[in-house]
Design a protein around this motif. Structure first.
Motif, mmCIF file in Angstrom:
data_model
loop_
_atom_site.group_PDB
_atom_site.id
_atom_site.type_symbol
_atom_site.label_atom_id
_atom_site.label_comp_id
_atom_site.label_asym_id
_atom_site.label_seq_id
_atom_site.Cartn_x
_atom_site.Cartn_y
_atom_site.Cartn_z
ATOM 1 N N ALA A 1 0.067 5.609 4.474
ATOM 2 C CA ALA A 1 -0.667 6.137 5.631
ATOM 3 C C ALA A 1 0.034 7.341 6.247
ATOM 4 O O ALA A 1 0.099 7.492 7.476
ATOM 5 C CB ALA A 1 -0.851 5.043 6.679
ATOM 6 N N GLY A 2 0.581 8.208 5.381
ATOM 7 C CA GLY A 2 1.218 9.428 5.846
ATOM 8 C C GLY A 2 2.649 9.268 6.320
ATOM 9 O O GLY A 2 3.266 10.245 6.759
ATOM 10 N N PRO B 1 0.826 -1.210 0.000
ATOM 11 C CA PRO B 1 0.000 0.000 0.000
ATOM 12 C C PRO B 1 0.858 1.258 0.000
ATOM 13 O O PRO B 1 1.977 1.260 0.508
ATOM 14 C CB PRO B 1 -0.800 -0.120 1.300
ATOM 15 C CG PRO B 1 0.004 -1.026 2.166
ATOM 16 C CD PRO B 1 0.671 -1.987 1.247
ATOM 17 N N GLY B 2 0.302 2.315 -0.546
ATOM 18 C CA GLY B 2 1.005 3.588 -0.565
ATOM 19 C C GLY B 2 1.161 4.126 -1.967
ATOM 20 O O GLY B 2 0.587 3.613 -2.922
ATOM 21 N N SER B 3 1.982 5.163 -2.085
ATOM 22 C CA SER B 3 2.220 5.795 -3.379
ATOM 23 C C SER B 3 3.582 6.471 -3.372
ATOM 24 O O SER B 3 4.174 6.734 -2.316
ATOM 25 C CB SER B 3 1.130 6.823 -3.687
ATOM 26 O OG SER B 3 1.102 7.830 -2.689
ATOM 27 N N LEU B 4 4.076 6.749 -4.579
ATOM 28 C CA LEU B 4 5.376 7.387 -4.731
ATOM 29 C C LEU B 4 5.211 8.893 -4.727
ATOM 30 O O LEU B 4 4.341 9.434 -5.418
ATOM 31 C CB LEU B 4 6.014 6.929 -6.036
ATOM 32 C CG LEU B 4 7.518 7.158 -6.189
ATOM 33 C CD1 LEU B 4 8.303 6.303 -5.207
ATOM 34 C CD2 LEU B 4 7.949 6.843 -7.626
ATOM 35 N N ARG B 5 6.047 9.573 -3.946
ATOM 36 C CA ARG B 5 5.984 11.031 -3.848
ATOM 37 C C ARG B 5 7.374 11.613 -4.056
ATOM 38 O O ARG B 5 8.351 11.128 -3.482
ATOM 39 C CB ARG B 5 5.450 11.446 -2.472
ATOM 40 C CG ARG B 5 5.455 12.959 -2.261
ATOM 41 C CD ARG B 5 4.854 13.348 -0.923
ATOM 42 N NE ARG B 5 5.644 12.960 0.250
ATOM 43 C CZ ARG B 5 6.733 13.598 0.671
ATOM 44 N NH1 ARG B 5 7.201 14.653 0.004
ATOM 45 N NH2 ARG B 5 7.370 13.187 1.759
ATOM 46 N N LYS B 6 7.435 12.669 -4.869
ATOM 47 C CA LYS B 6 8.714 13.337 -5.093
ATOM 48 C C LYS B 6 9.121 14.098 -3.837
ATOM 49 O O LYS B 6 8.316 14.793 -3.218
ATOM 50 C CB LYS B 6 8.597 14.294 -6.275
ATOM 51 C CG LYS B 6 9.913 14.924 -6.732
ATOM 52 C CD LYS B 6 9.697 15.838 -7.915
ATOM 53 C CE LYS B 6 9.233 15.070 -9.130
ATOM 54 N NZ LYS B 6 9.061 15.943 -10.327
#
Length: 281
Positions: free
Chosen positions: A195-196, A145-150
Motif C-alpha cells: 500500500a505504498g 500483501p505487497g510486492s518486492l521492489r528494487k
C-alpha cells in the motif's frame, strides 16, 4: 607416518582462488562466505593491514582454508584437526594480534583454543549462527500483501537508516562503511512494499557459481509480525533460483527460534552451525 599439513599463503585473492576455488566449490553452499569474499576481492590492489589468504594441505591435497580482510576477524573453513596448529603459527607470523575468528563451530573453537594458548589472552563466543540452504521455495498459503521492489538512489536515506538498525539489532562486530550505498549501487537491495509503504528490507550478496546468499533481512518495529520479511525473503529467493542459481543460503541466529522457524516454512534447511569468537588481550 604421514607428514603434517602445511600452510600455503597466497599473495592475493586471485591466487587464492586459483589454488582453492575447485576445493571450495565441492561444498559451495558451506563455503559461500570465503568464496564470495575472495571473488569480491579479486583484482584489488594491496591493502594495509594486508589481507590473509591461505590453504592448508597434506599429502592428499587441500584440507582447509583461512582468510581475513582486516578489520574483520579471521575466517576458517572446515579444517583437518592436524592443520589447526600450523595455521595458528602462520597467522601469527602475519598478525601480532587478532580480534577473533569465525567459521564452523568445532574448527573455529579449535583455532581459538590454540591461538590463546600460544599468544595469551582469552576467547569468548559472541554469536552462534546456523547456515541454511534452499533449493526450492515453499510459498506460504497466505502471502502477506505487497510486492518486492528494487531499491534506488532515491531510497538511500531510508536504506541507510534501516541498514544501521539491522547492524544494531544483529550486533555485527564490524560494519562495512555505507553498506546501503554499496548494495543499491550493485542493485542488490530490495524493499517489500505494501500500500505504498516500505515494510521490510532484504538483500542478496556473495554470488558464486551456483549459489547466492540472502541477508540484511530487516523489518522496522511498526511492521513486525505481519509476515512482510517472510514474503520478501521467499520472493527474492525464488527470483534468484529462477534466474539461474541452484541454491540460496542464509545465516540465522541460533538463539532466535522465530527466524529459524520462519525460514524453515519457506524451504530453508539447516546444514551447519557456525560461531563468531572474540579475542581479548
Amino acid at each position: 607416518m604421514s607428514a603434517a599439513p602445511e600452510v600455503e599463503r597466497h599473495a592475493d585473492a586471485g591466487h587464492f582462488l586459483e589454488a582453492a576455488q575447485d576445493w571450495l566449490l565441492e561444498a559451495e553452499v558451506e563455503n559461500n562466505l570465503p568464496l564470495g569474499i575472495a571473488l569480491s576481492w579479486r583484482g584489488r590492489g594491496p591493502a594495509d593491514p594486508p589481507p590473509y589468504w591461505a590453504t592448508i594441505r597434506d599429502a592428499n591435497g587441500i584440507v582447509g582454508c583461512a582468510f581475513r580482510t582486516p578489520p574483520h576477524q579471521l575466517g576458517v573453513t572446515r579444517l583437518l584437526p592436524a592443520g589447526v596448529a600450523p595455521l595458528v603459527e602462520d597467522v601469527g607470523r602475519v598478525y601480532s594480534s587478532l580480534n577473533g575468528v569465525g567459521g564452523p563451530t568445532a574448527d573455529a573453537e579449535a583455532f581459538a583454543r590454540d591461538w590463546v594458548a600460544r599468544h595469551g589472552g582469552t576467547w569468548k563466543t559472541r554469536f552462534r549462527m546456523r547456515l541454511h540452504e534452499l533449493t526450492r521455495v515453499s510459498f506460504p498459503a497466505l502471502l502477506s500483501p505487497g510486492s518486492l521492489r528494487k531499491a534506488t538512489e532515491a531510497d538511500l536515506p531510508l536504506a541507510r537508516e534501516w541498514v544501521d538498525a539491522f547492524v544494531r539489532d544483529v550486533g555485527l562486530s564490524v560494519a562495512v562503511p555505507d553498506m546501503a550505498q554499496r548494495l543499491i549501487g550493485q542493485e542488490r537491495l530490495f524493499f517489500w512494499v505494501d500500500a505504498g509503504h516500505e515494510c521490510a528490507m532484504v538483500s542478496s550478496s556473495r554470488e558464486t557459481r551456483s549459489c547466492c546468499a540472502i541477508n540484511m533481512v530487516y523489518t522496522p518495529p511498526q511492521f513486525r509480525r505481519s509476515g512482510y520479511a517472510t514474503a520478501a525473503v521467499a520472493t527474492l529467493s525464488d527470483a534468484l533460483l529462477k534466474g539461474g542459481r541452484r541454491f540460496c543460503c542464509l545465516y540465522t541466529d541460533v538463539a532466535n527460534p522465530t527466524s529459524n522457524s520462519i525460514y524453515a516454512k519457506i524451504g530453508y534447511r539447516p546444514i551447519r552451525d557456525d560461531v563468531e569468537i572474540d579475542f581479548s588481550p
